[in-house]
Design an enzyme around this catalytic site. Structure first.
Site, PDB file in Angstrom:
ATOM      1  N   TYR A 154      -2.372   5.293   6.321  1.00 32.29           N
ATOM      2  CA  TYR A 154      -2.798   4.569   7.525  1.00 32.29           C
ATOM      3  C   TYR A 154      -3.963   5.285   8.214  1.00 32.29           C
ATOM      4  O   TYR A 154      -4.887   4.646   8.728  1.00 32.29           O
ATOM      5  CB  TYR A 154      -1.640   4.435   8.522  1.00 32.29           C
ATOM      6  CG  TYR A 154      -0.621   3.381   8.157  1.00 32.29           C
ATOM      7  CD1 TYR A 154      -0.784   2.060   8.564  1.00 32.29           C
ATOM      8  CD2 TYR A 154       0.515   3.703   7.424  1.00 32.29           C
ATOM      9  CE1 TYR A 154       0.152   1.087   8.240  1.00 32.29           C
ATOM     10  CE2 TYR A 154       1.453   2.735   7.091  1.00 32.29           C
ATOM     11  CZ  TYR A 154       1.270   1.432   7.503  1.00 32.29           C
ATOM     12  OH  TYR A 154       2.195   0.475   7.186  1.00 32.29           O
ATOM     13  N   LYS A 183       0.840  -1.190   0.000  1.00 33.42           N
ATOM     14  CA  LYS A 183       0.000   0.000   0.000  1.00 33.42           C
ATOM     15  C   LYS A 183       0.879   1.245   0.000  1.00 33.42           C
ATOM     16  O   LYS A 183       1.969   1.182   0.560  1.00 33.42           O
ATOM     17  CB  LYS A 183      -0.914  -0.005   1.220  1.00 33.42           C
ATOM     18  CG  LYS A 183      -0.152   0.037   2.537  1.00 33.42           C
ATOM     19  CD  LYS A 183      -1.008  -0.214   3.734  1.00 33.42           C
ATOM     20  CE  LYS A 183      -0.133  -0.294   4.961  1.00 33.42           C
ATOM     21  NZ  LYS A 183       1.014  -1.204   4.881  1.00 33.42           N
TER      22      LYS A 183
END
Lengths: 370, 370
Positions: free
Chosen positions: B223, B138
């Site tokens: 995040y 990611k």
């Protein structure tokens, strides 16, 4: 965790008295905490005998430099009760019609205005015109223009205008400010202030725009506004804000339920804050620098204030905020003492300028330069 | 507290191996933690042999359901080193020119793409065309449009596309999600995600727009974006954002240094987040509801993750994130296991949509509806 308002509402006089038992008469920044005070006592009349006025009156029992000597209220039964509780002579009791006559009362030095925000402006100006020092709860009033008028009115007649910023005398807070000034956190990059609680009774004055001047921002949010300034040591140059309202019945036009706001500072540091009447478990300040951090949680509640830095827990004394505040205000009024963080009307106008900008930014959706 | 990047940089292989000694082979949401796994091993080739690839390879030593069996790299010396370190046969080694030939290699099930963000899109599509399952670090790519193309490409050929959302398998995180779903925090009102660190070397690929696709948002900020969704259980409907840049030499056009962003959710809950390459001491999630709260600090770092709720400290097992992730991905790929929080390409597209909106909101200064 209880909300601040619930906490206030649940506290009766006896509980308050009990809470005050272990008072530390710790005067922030003062070197004479063990010395007996031999200056004049600041003789104070409290205007507005609600729950917050009661909190101040109870805290003042422990003061060594200030004394509650008078009351101003529109409710005769409250006056009678306070006279008995605090031994207040009849000649020092006033109502909202006749309190201008305090001008001729040589036994009162200052009036502490603890009424709804929307009334502060006119009341403080009347206090000033009566030649008495004005102490005013925060927010000092509902916008910066009114605030400046209050400052000007007090200046014109040569009385002091002080604002109930009790955190400016709170030991953990002052230790963090000391560390920041000493460079112990390095270059400051970020401040976060989360202030809020779930407000109760929908019919209280705090949810009435004419009396409160606004919602959570005008009650608890101002702690984050003010804290952003004293924690970073900088004045914001821009403001953005986002308002969220899910209950337009309880939180009517002009009464903010939840506002997130952000500040930018000249150094490039930024602040991220939250003011709300609709959340629990919020009372946190976080100051972040290149070399360290300070976290206070609770940060502004009646405490006890707790904090830690990258160096460990803060171990400052626990104080009763309003006791220390009133003793320090006696020093400021009579001896020209300069507090570490100002508590005068000009300081309050800076906060009100920012609150004006927050409301404007929330309304327009645009960044506001200040 | 060390920054995540510093932490990574300081870790050598031996330190990593040491850290992995007390591994708990805890499989999130699995009922068979003590049962021996008798399904097929997920045989993985890692593409991109940098520090993060090394972290994954080391973590995979403890996997029971997945195994590192191949490598793809442009640096022959790295391939040689990894072959020796992880016992990888010559026939499972590829470079960026010839890796499409992996199509004909029956001993590799999946390719884990751990290259700079800007390369993921083309590489994942090549992996899909080679008929292998794609696991991608990611952010999955640099914008939602590219993300959707990757999803479509994998769907077209019938391979899985999974994304390295290791927090979706982290026990403290899952416990908070469980409590939130069970209503233990009451109605959710607020989420805060503070993610950042001070980035080092100004010449690294993460500060090169062509490779990274952006700055802190494309590294650590995601995040907070992703956490806002899995912690609240809602999808944002509006986004506001404020970017601050004090060092335009280090943080060039298109590389964000610091972005504050806010989300609004359908329920009226809000999120306040911070993504930065310029601050230390930040790694905190805070989820606040009417009846309780959860605070995680560190919240996404390599840990150990620590958390508390209004009920006390969280005592979940400490895991090595990538070990659990890879074992769980074997279950997802071979047995169709549904993780508590999805880790598929569609999940990543949702994050990328929000990142697109954050960049747009920061650029225009306007609230973006999503």
């Amino acid at each position: 965790m209880n909300s601040r308002r619930d906490f206030l509402q649940k506290l009766g006089l006896s509980a308050l008295a009990l809470q005050l038992a272990p008072v530390t008469n710790w005067a922030a920044g003062s070197n004479n905490t063990t010395k007996t005070y031999d200056g004049p006592l600041l003789r104070v009349a409290i205007m507005g005998l609600g729950s917050y006025g009661t909190r101040v009156a109870e805290a003042m029992r422990q003061c060594t430099k200030a004394k509650l000597v008078g009351v101003i209220s529109g409710t005769p039964s409250k006056i009678t009760r306070w006279q008995s509780e605090y031994n207040i002579p009849e000649k020092n009791c006033y109502n909202y019609e006749n309190f201008d006559a305090i001008k001729d009362n040589p036994d009162i030095d200052a009036v502490y205005v603890i009424t709804p925000n929307g009334l502060h402006h006119d009341e403080v100006i009347r206090v000033a015109k009566a030649g008495k020092h004005a102490i005013c709860e925060k927010p000092m009033t509902v916008n910066a223009q009114q605030g400046q008028e209050m400052v000007d009115a007090c200046k014109a007649v040569g009385v002091k205008l002080l604002v109930g910023y009790s955190m400016h005398f709170e030991p953990h807070t002052l230790e963090v400010i000391r560390m920041r000034k000493a460079g112990e956190f390095g270059k400051i990059k970020f401040f976060q202030g989360q202030c809020g609680f779930t407000i109760g009774d929908p019919n209280q004055w705090r949810l009435n725009k004419a009396l409160s001047g606004g919602g959570s921002m005008m009650d608890i949010g101002i702690y984050a506004v003010n804290g952003s300034r004293y924690m970073t040591g900088e004045e914001p140059i821009w403001v953005t804000a986002q308002e969220t309202k899910t209950d337009p019945v309880k939180f009517k036009e002009g009464i903010d339920q939840t506002i997130q706001f952000q500040f930018g500072f000249p150094s490039g540091a930024v602040a991220s804050c939250l003011s709300t009447y609709d959340m629990n478990n919020l009372d946190r300040f976080f100051l972040d620098g290149d070399d360290g951090f300070a976290e206070m949680q609770p940060s502004t509640n009646y405490g006890p204030i707790q904090g830690r830095t990258n160096k460990g827990l803060l171990n400052q004394p626990i104080t009763v905020h309003k006791t220390v505040q009133m003793d320090e205000m006696a020093e400021i009024i009579f001896h020209g003492k300069k507090p570490v963080v100002p508590v005068d009307g000009e300081e309050a106008v800076k906060d009100l300028n920012l609150i004006d900008a927050i409301y404007l930014a929330a309304k327009t959706g645009k960044r506001v330069e200040v």
